[in-house]
Design an enzyme around this catalytic site. Sequence first.
Site, PDB file in Angstrom:
ATOM      1  N   HIS A  93       0.871  -1.177   0.000  1.00 60.58           N
ATOM      2  CA  HIS A  93       0.000   0.000   0.000  1.00 60.58           C
ATOM      3  C   HIS A  93       0.913   1.234   0.000  1.00 60.58           C
ATOM      4  O   HIS A  93       2.130   1.090   0.058  1.00 60.58           O
ATOM      5  CB  HIS A  93      -0.950  -0.010   1.203  1.00 60.58           C
ATOM      6  CG  HIS A  93      -0.278   0.136   2.532  1.00 60.58           C
ATOM      7  ND1 HIS A  93       0.648  -0.762   2.998  1.00 60.58           N
ATOM      8  CD2 HIS A  93      -0.404   1.092   3.505  1.00 60.58           C
ATOM      9  CE1 HIS A  93       1.059  -0.382   4.194  1.00 60.58           C
ATOM     10  NE2 HIS A  93       0.451   0.739   4.525  1.00 60.58           N
TER      11      HIS A  93
ATOM     12  N   ASP B 140       5.594   5.340   4.967  1.00 59.76           N
ATOM     13  CA  ASP B 140       6.646   4.500   5.569  1.00 59.76           C
ATOM     14  C   ASP B 140       6.910   3.221   4.774  1.00 59.76           C
ATOM     15  O   ASP B 140       7.781   2.437   5.136  1.00 59.76           O
ATOM     16  CB  ASP B 140       6.315   4.165   7.034  1.00 59.76           C
ATOM     17  CG  ASP B 140       4.977   3.471   7.229  1.00 59.76           C
ATOM     18  OD1 ASP B 140       3.999   3.860   6.541  1.00 59.76           O
ATOM     19  OD2 ASP B 140       4.894   2.536   8.057  1.00 59.76           O
ATOM     20  N   HIS B 141       6.179   3.019   3.674  1.00 61.67           N
ATOM     21  CA  HIS B 141       6.365   1.791   2.893  1.00 61.67           C
ATOM     22  C   HIS B 141       6.964   2.021   1.506  1.00 61.67           C
ATOM     23  O   HIS B 141       7.314   1.059   0.827  1.00 61.67           O
ATOM     24  CB  HIS B 141       5.030   1.044   2.758  1.00 61.67           C
ATOM     25  CG  HIS B 141       4.540   0.532   4.072  1.00 61.67           C
ATOM     26  ND1 HIS B 141       4.611  -0.787   4.435  1.00 61.67           N
ATOM     27  CD2 HIS B 141       4.018   1.187   5.134  1.00 61.67           C
ATOM     28  CE1 HIS B 141       4.137  -0.934   5.662  1.00 61.67           C
ATOM     29  NE2 HIS B 141       3.771   0.252   6.112  1.00 61.67           N
TER      30      HIS B 141
ATOM     31  N   HIS C 231      -6.550  -2.839   5.392  1.00 59.33           N
ATOM     32  CA  HIS C 231      -5.818  -1.680   5.900  1.00 59.33           C
ATOM     33  C   HIS C 231      -6.285  -0.419   5.167  1.00 59.33           C
ATOM     34  O   HIS C 231      -5.695   0.638   5.273  1.00 59.33           O
ATOM     35  CB  HIS C 231      -4.307  -1.911   5.697  1.00 59.33           C
ATOM     36  CG  HIS C 231      -3.437  -0.876   6.335  1.00 59.33           C
ATOM     37  ND1 HIS C 231      -3.435  -0.639   7.687  1.00 59.33           N
ATOM     38  CD2 HIS C 231      -2.532   0.002   5.807  1.00 59.33           C
ATOM     39  CE1 HIS C 231      -2.562   0.326   7.956  1.00 59.33           C
ATOM     40  NE2 HIS C 231      -2.006   0.743   6.836  1.00 59.33           N
TER      41      HIS C 231
END
Length: 324
Positions: free
Chosen positions: A60, A64-65, A157
Amino acid sequence: MLSVTFLGTSAARPTVERNVSAMALVREGETLLFECGEGTQRQMMRYGVSFALSEIFFTHFHADHFLGVIGLIRTLGLQVRTEPMRLYGPKGAKKLLTQALQLGVERVPFEVEIVEVKPGMALREQGAGKPGMALREQGAGSRERDGYEIHVFGTEHGGGSVGYALREHERPGRFDPDKARAAGVPEGHLWGKLQRGETVELADGRKVSAEGIVGPKRPGRLVVFTGDTRPCAGVVDAAQGADLLIHEATFGEEEKERAKETGHSTAREAAQVALAAKARRLVLSHVSARYSISAEELVKEAREVFKETVVAKDGMTIEVPFND
Ligand SMILES: [Zn+2]
Ligand SMILES: [Zn+2]
């Protein structure tokens, strides 16, 4: 050989001990990257993960990803890379990653293909064809993965988040040399044929089938990576019998309400998913900053439900052996 190396295990923001999300999976010399949080390229250098990779999978698009992809692609460009790169992510990946890749660099000197994925998809092909050759020059454009597939499953999420499962193909059954000799098959190329499940013809015209000499097919390995998610049936299904389940565990029991509100899982919830899926091993990752120094509390809570649990830390490598 199949192993995973955790490059970042902190939720939302980096801490002194932990960087934000990224994980390298190495199988038979091939490196796949899952997530690419800010600073991932430096973590790769620290922990000896190869830059010769051609695929990055995003679950996603929370910052932070994926923010690390901007710098990583730029560095790869400076290294005069020519091989194409393929980026996978859920809906919105094309727009967002295209924007990200245009930041701070005039032009990426190699081809980057962005593939939007959906739950239920099986990624059987991959982008990196012959080294040094762009995808468009390769006719069909891509090649089969060697001995495995990547399956995409839905997670909870928000924003169409997904997880990924690496599923190896079945392996041939075990060959029994004594049985082959007893059936009168001489050692040599005929054994190879039997091992591949073929029927062989002997010099005297007799036919011997592989059945009874070669055992039943054996399963390949299954590694499942959830990304951020609430505990959910989609993960339980995808992780049935998994050799390794990597599940987020942002919070401990005392913050289970917060986990619910923010679309995350507690360590105990991750353990319940592992138990329901009959997974072999569970690794917890994406832990809140309060567990940055010690996540023993999370491990303790999870182990009450599922014994084979460890918590990831940056630089940790876990081997995934065959079960038989
Ligand atoms: Zn996150
Ligand atoms: Zn998130």
